[in-house]
Design a protein around this motif. Structure first.
Motif, PDB file in Angstrom:
ATOM      1  N   ASP A 386       0.896  -1.333   0.132  1.00 31.70           N
ATOM      2  CA  ASP A 386       0.230   0.005  -0.256  1.00 31.70           C
ATOM      3  C   ASP A 386       0.775   1.027  -0.367  1.00 31.70           C
ATOM      4  O   ASP A 386       0.340   2.392  -0.193  1.00 31.70           O
ATOM      5  N   LEU A 387       2.296   1.144   0.676  1.00 29.16           N
ATOM      6  CA  LEU A 387       3.013   2.445   0.183  1.00 29.16           C
ATOM      7  C   LEU A 387       3.898   2.226  -1.257  1.00 29.16           C
ATOM      8  O   LEU A 387       4.604   3.139  -1.023  1.00 29.16           O
ATOM      9  N   ILE A 388       3.654   1.678  -2.046  1.00 28.69           N
ATOM     10  CA  ILE A 388       4.416   1.794  -3.355  1.00 28.69           C
ATOM     11  C   ILE A 388       4.690   3.356  -3.635  1.00 28.69           C
ATOM     12  O   ILE A 388       4.766   3.676  -4.436  1.00 28.69           O
ATOM     13  N   GLY A 389       2.907   2.951  -4.198  1.00 30.76           N
ATOM     14  CA  GLY A 389       2.724   5.710  -4.037  1.00 30.76           C
ATOM     15  C   GLY A 389       3.486   6.119  -3.561  1.00 30.76           C
ATOM     16  O   GLY A 389       4.059   7.313  -4.154  1.00 30.76           O
ATOM     17  N   ALA A 390       3.298   5.699  -2.622  1.00 34.53           N
ATOM     18  CA  ALA A 390       4.395   6.784  -1.467  1.00 34.53           C
ATOM     19  C   ALA A 390       5.647   6.667  -1.677  1.00 34.53           C
ATOM     20  O   ALA A 390       6.329   7.518  -1.519  1.00 34.53           O
ATOM     21  N   VAL A 391       6.687   5.830  -1.708  1.00 33.95           N
ATOM     22  CA  VAL A 391       8.042   5.533  -2.681  1.00 33.95           C
ATOM     23  C   VAL A 391       7.962   5.994  -3.955  1.00 33.95           C
ATOM     24  O   VAL A 391       9.051   6.803  -3.811  1.00 33.95           O
ATOM     25  N   ARG A 392       7.008   5.596  -4.643  1.00 36.40           N
ATOM     26  CA  ARG A 392       7.097   6.850  -5.517  1.00 36.40           C
ATOM     27  C   ARG A 392       7.576   8.090  -5.601  1.00 36.40           C
ATOM     28  O   ARG A 392       8.062   8.966  -6.476  1.00 36.40           O
ATOM     29  N   GLN A 393       6.374   8.798  -5.000  1.00 36.26           N
ATOM     30  CA  GLN A 393       6.678   9.772  -4.780  1.00 36.26           C
ATOM     31  C   GLN A 393       8.471  10.807  -3.854  1.00 36.26           C
ATOM     32  O   GLN A 393       8.234  12.334  -3.924  1.00 36.26           O
ATOM     33  N   ALA A 394       8.359   9.657  -2.883  1.00 39.65           N
ATOM     34  CA  ALA A 394       9.688  10.324  -2.021  1.00 39.65           C
ATOM     35  C   ALA A 394      10.592  10.868  -2.954  1.00 39.65           C
ATOM     36  O   ALA A 394      10.756  10.011  -4.578  1.00 39.65           O
ATOM     37  N   ASP A 395      11.809  11.399  -2.818  1.00 37.25           N
ATOM     38  CA  ASP A 395      12.945  11.659  -3.216  1.00 37.25           C
ATOM     39  C   ASP A 395      13.692  10.472  -2.910  1.00 37.25           C
ATOM     40  O   ASP A 395      14.203   9.421  -4.201  1.00 37.25           O
ATOM     41  N   LYS A 396      13.809   9.923  -1.863  1.00 34.89           N
ATOM     42  CA  LYS A 396      14.476   8.352  -1.685  1.00 34.89           C
ATOM     43  C   LYS A 396      14.348   8.095  -0.049  1.00 34.89           C
ATOM     44  O   LYS A 396      13.283   8.630   0.528  1.00 34.89           O
ATOM     45  N   THR A 397      14.327   6.660  -0.587  1.00 32.61           N
ATOM     46  CA  THR A 397      13.484   6.013   0.732  1.00 32.61           C
ATOM     47  C   THR A 397      14.335   4.978   1.587  1.00 32.61           C
ATOM     48  O   THR A 397      15.480   4.641   1.165  1.00 32.61           O
ATOM     49  N   ILE A 398      14.063   4.689   3.144  1.00 37.23           N
ATOM     50  CA  ILE A 398      14.819   3.939   3.576  1.00 37.23           C
ATOM     51  C   ILE A 398      13.812   3.039   4.989  1.00 37.23           C
ATOM     52  O   ILE A 398      13.173   3.479   5.144  1.00 37.23           O
ATOM     53  N   ILE A 399      13.984   1.728   4.404  1.00 36.81           N
ATOM     54  CA  ILE A 399      13.181   0.581   5.186  1.00 36.81           C
ATOM     55  C   ILE A 399      14.079   0.127   6.228  1.00 36.81           C
ATOM     56  O   ILE A 399      14.977  -0.536   5.954  1.00 36.81           O
ATOM     57  N   PHE A 400      13.532   0.373   7.206  1.00 39.31           N
ATOM     58  CA  PHE A 400      14.453  -0.036   8.427  1.00 39.31           C
ATOM     59  C   PHE A 400      13.533  -2.034   8.658  1.00 39.31           C
ATOM     60  O   PHE A 400      12.251  -1.338   9.023  1.00 39.31           O
ATOM     61  N   ALA A 401      14.584  -2.488   8.875  1.00 37.94           N
ATOM     62  CA  ALA A 401      13.650  -3.723   9.472  1.00 37.94           C
ATOM     63  C   ALA A 401      14.867  -4.607  10.874  1.00 37.94           C
ATOM     64  O   ALA A 401      15.877  -3.800  10.998  1.00 37.94           O
ATOM     65  N   GLN A 402      14.678  -5.961  11.580  1.00 40.43           N
ATOM     66  CA  GLN A 402      15.282  -6.234  12.253  1.00 40.43           C
ATOM     67  C   GLN A 402      15.928  -7.436  11.685  1.00 40.43           C
ATOM     68  O   GLN A 402      17.755  -7.912  12.558  1.00 40.43           O
ATOM     69  N   THR A 403      16.244  -8.306  10.451  1.00 40.20           N
ATOM     70  CA  THR A 403      17.080  -8.504  10.091  1.00 40.20           C
ATOM     71  C   THR A 403      17.307  -8.656   9.056  1.00 40.20           C
ATOM     72  O   THR A 403      16.365  -7.825   7.978  1.00 40.20           O
ATOM     73  N   LYS A 404      18.404  -9.341   8.464  1.00 38.38           N
ATOM     74  CA  LYS A 404      18.609  -9.040   7.085  1.00 38.38           C
ATOM     75  C   LYS A 404      17.720  -9.702   5.992  1.00 38.38           C
ATOM     76  O   LYS A 404      17.190  -8.973   5.311  1.00 38.38           O
ATOM     77  N   GLU A 405      17.198 -10.837   6.897  1.00 40.37           N
ATOM     78  CA  GLU A 405      15.982 -11.914   6.091  1.00 40.37           C
ATOM     79  C   GLU A 405      14.680 -10.531   5.830  1.00 40.37           C
ATOM     80  O   GLU A 405      13.583 -10.451   5.057  1.00 40.37           O
ATOM     81  N   ALA A 406      14.280  -9.866   6.769  1.00 38.06           N
ATOM     82  CA  ALA A 406      12.931  -9.133   6.852  1.00 38.06           C
ATOM     83  C   ALA A 406      13.274  -7.881   6.019  1.00 38.06           C
ATOM     84  O   ALA A 406      11.884  -7.151   5.268  1.00 38.06           O
ATOM     85  N   ALA A 407      14.718  -7.529   6.187  1.00 43.07           N
ATOM     86  CA  ALA A 407      15.010  -6.187   5.229  1.00 43.07           C
ATOM     87  C   ALA A 407      15.032  -6.722   3.584  1.00 43.07           C
ATOM     88  O   ALA A 407      14.520  -6.071   2.693  1.00 43.07           O
ATOM     89  N   GLU A 408      15.433  -8.250   3.139  1.00 45.21           N
ATOM     90  CA  GLU A 408      15.495  -8.242   2.238  1.00 45.21           C
ATOM     91  C   GLU A 408      13.307  -8.160   1.173  1.00 45.21           C
ATOM     92  O   GLU A 408      13.068  -8.211   0.250  1.00 45.21           O
ATOM     93  N   ARG A 409      12.950  -8.924   2.402  1.00 47.60           N
ATOM     94  CA  ARG A 409      11.204  -9.670   2.418  1.00 47.60           C
ATOM     95  C   ARG A 409      10.541  -7.906   2.504  1.00 47.60           C
ATOM     96  O   ARG A 409       9.508  -7.715   1.025  1.00 47.60           O
TER      97      ARG A 409
END
Length: 545
Positions: A386-409
């Motif tokens: 649901d946030l794909i549109g918001a990411v497209r509007q952004a200049d750059k985006t950082i996603i924070f997760a707890q693990t490498k696997e979660a970040a990839e997912r």
């Protein structure tokens, strides 16, 4: 483009944009030009050198020949000189702020008001203390200004950091501000990452805390009358018996830097306060916003629900955690509030042989397993779409997760939708990590996802949207993650922070985050809650720049 840089060597991106505007490139934006410059640098045609502040001045490495890109017209030294003379006269006539002569050496590092006040407070406390300021406020400059004073007097300075990435990051910034800007004649050494320097062999030393624990920063061979300063970056990290060994007593001046001076144990009271003397200056979000040293921001708390099997697993560990917590408070006298104080006592008790240590371990196990269930819930990753549109509007985006696997997912739905993205994690080779960070800066990647790697310190290109998949119970971690997107924006637009959480759980912002919500509610431009029935359109509308 290469031809333009060749005719105007040493210009910044902004100055080149003005030149190109004169030449008819009126539709070119600064962002697109900057991206093109960096791309030509990676291809070997251009390079840059540091200018004043954060400026980068561009030069041409290839003037002509088979290696030149398509947009570089053939040139000779004579034609370049003729065009340079003509164009510079026209350029300087219209833009007189471009200074060709050698700039005067500044007396000191340019500082914000709070940075000057922090230095004065530190001096008033006998050159010892901790400066606590929100991530992105500019603590590095405070330390380098203090270092400059010592180095001018012929003294010695050691800067202590927790990671190799930070070691090299500090070294680059010190070279830029102390040597290139202030023109200080000092020698620099490194302890760590294969280097073995100390302050007997250099004036300014950068060391990882791991190396400093096993080697002397300030050997006895350095005369006692020589002034010395120890700067401890991310100082809250050094409040353990092993890492506190790096805090050498001979240093006459001591400065600690942190975004949040707190720990889950008593390391602050046992090791840090006796050495540094506690916090002597504090900068919160309100002050940072008032001085325009961070961007204004708004927050979206986006709720999701458990699936039936996840709810069952969560309830099991939540019940255990609740039972153990009540017993620890009632029978062993642990404080009920604040939660951070309770966790400090639980952690301390679990490491002792005292009665209740086993129960404390049970609580920590249930707490950790409950947090893993929250971090891995499938509905969070579904909600990311649901946030794909918001990411497209952004200049750059950082996603924070707890693990490498979660970040990839977490990165997957955006990449699958055509958004360029990459995952950063601590196990990567340093060169690969640098490649990803450089790609994020040059817009090759619009999005990076990372576990805890970006929580502290690592310099990452300015982004304006953060998505926190696993909301932390730690106020410090939430502050550090927010700081990644709070650099002031050139056009003044808001930074946006999305926090995904599972409704009616310990992750719910109404009951979690150790007062984090109280900390930001009064200063955020807006805070909105989006429950499970909120549409993607509503989210994107709120998160538009």
């Amino acid at each position: 483009m290469v031809d333009t840089v060749a005719r105007h060597p040493g210009c910044t991106c902004r100055e080149l944009l003005m030149v190109l505007g004169i030449e008819g490139w009126n539709s070119l934006s600064k962002g697109r030009l900057n991206s093109r410059l960096y791309r030509l640098r990676t291809e070997g045609y251009l390079d840059w050198e540091p200018g004043i502040g954060y400026e980068r001045r561009w030069y041409c490495d290839v003037l002509h020949g088979d290696q030149a890109p398509e947009d570089a017209s053939p040139a000779t030294s004579e034609t370049i000189a003729e065009e340079l003379t003509f164009d510079l006269e026209r350029f300087l006539k219209g833009f007189r702020h471009v200074v060709v002569e050698e700039p005067a050496v500044p007396e000191g590092i340019e500082l914000y008001d709070w940075q000057r006040e922090a230095l004065e407070a530190w001096e008033d406390h006998d050159h010892a203390g901790v400066v606590e300021a929100v991530t992105g406020a500019g603590k590095t400059r405070v330390a380098l200004a203090a270092a400059a004073d010592v180095l001018r007097e012929g003294g010695k300075v050691a800067i202590l950091v927790p990671t190799i990435d930070l070691l090299h990051q500090w070294k680059r910034e010190a070279e830029r501000l102390l040597i290139q800007t202030l023109r200080l004649n000092v020698s620099i050494g490194i302890l760590g990452d294969g280097h073995t320097a100390n302050l007997a062999r250099c004036d300014l030393l950068f060391s990882t805390v791991q190396s400093a624990c096993h080697n002397y920063l300030l050997p006895d061979s350095v005369p006692e009358h020589v002034e010395s300063l120890l700067v401890a970056d991310e100082v809250h990290r050094y409040g353990s018996e092993s890492w506190a060994r790096a805090l050498e007593p001979p240093f006459g001046r001591r400065l600690g830097l942190t975004a949040t001076y707190e720990r889950s144990d008593y390391g602050r009271e046992e090791y840090l306060d006796p050495y540094f003397g506690g916090v002597i200056f504090y900068v919160d979000y309100e002050r940072a916003l008032d001085e325009v040293i961070i961007a204004p921001f708004k927050i979206a708390f986006v709720g999701v629900s458990f699936a039936a099997d996840e709810q069952e697993e969560y309830d099991e560990y939540d019940a255990k955690a609740y039972k153990y917590r009540r017993t620890l408070i009632k029978d062993y006298g642990l404080p009920e509030e604040p939660f951070g104080e309770f966790m400090r006592e639980v952690t301390r008790l679990s490491k002792t042989g005292e009665e209740g240590a086993r129960l404390a371990g049970f609580y920590l196990n249930a707490f950790t397993r409950r947090r893993k269930v929250l971090a891995a819930t499938r509905s969070k990753y579904d909600r990311l779409e649901d946030l794909i549109g918001a990411v497209r509007q952004a200049d750059k985006t950082i996603i924070f997760a707890q693990t490498k696997e979660a970040a990839e997912r977490a990165a997957a739905p955006f990449v699958e939708s055509g958004i360029s993205g990459a995952v950063l994690e601590s196990g990567m080779q340093r060169l690969e990590r640098k490649r990803v960070l450089a790609g994020f800066e040059t817009d090759d990647y619009e999005l990076v996802a990372a576990p805890k790697l970006l929580d502290e310190g690592i310099d990452v290109a300015a982004a304006d949207l953060a998505i926190i998949v696993a909301a932390s119970a730690s106020r410090r971690q939430m502050i550090q993650r927010m700081g990644r997107v709070l650099r002031p924006k050139e056009d003044g637009h808001l930074a946006r922070i999305v926090v995904l959480y599972v409704e009616d759980t310990s992750e719910d912002p109404e009951v979690a985050h150790e007062g984090f919500l109280d900390l930001v509610t009064g200063v955020a431009r807006n805070v909105e809650y989006f429950f499970t029935d909120a549409s993607p359109k509503q989210l994107c509308s709120y998160l538009s720049p």
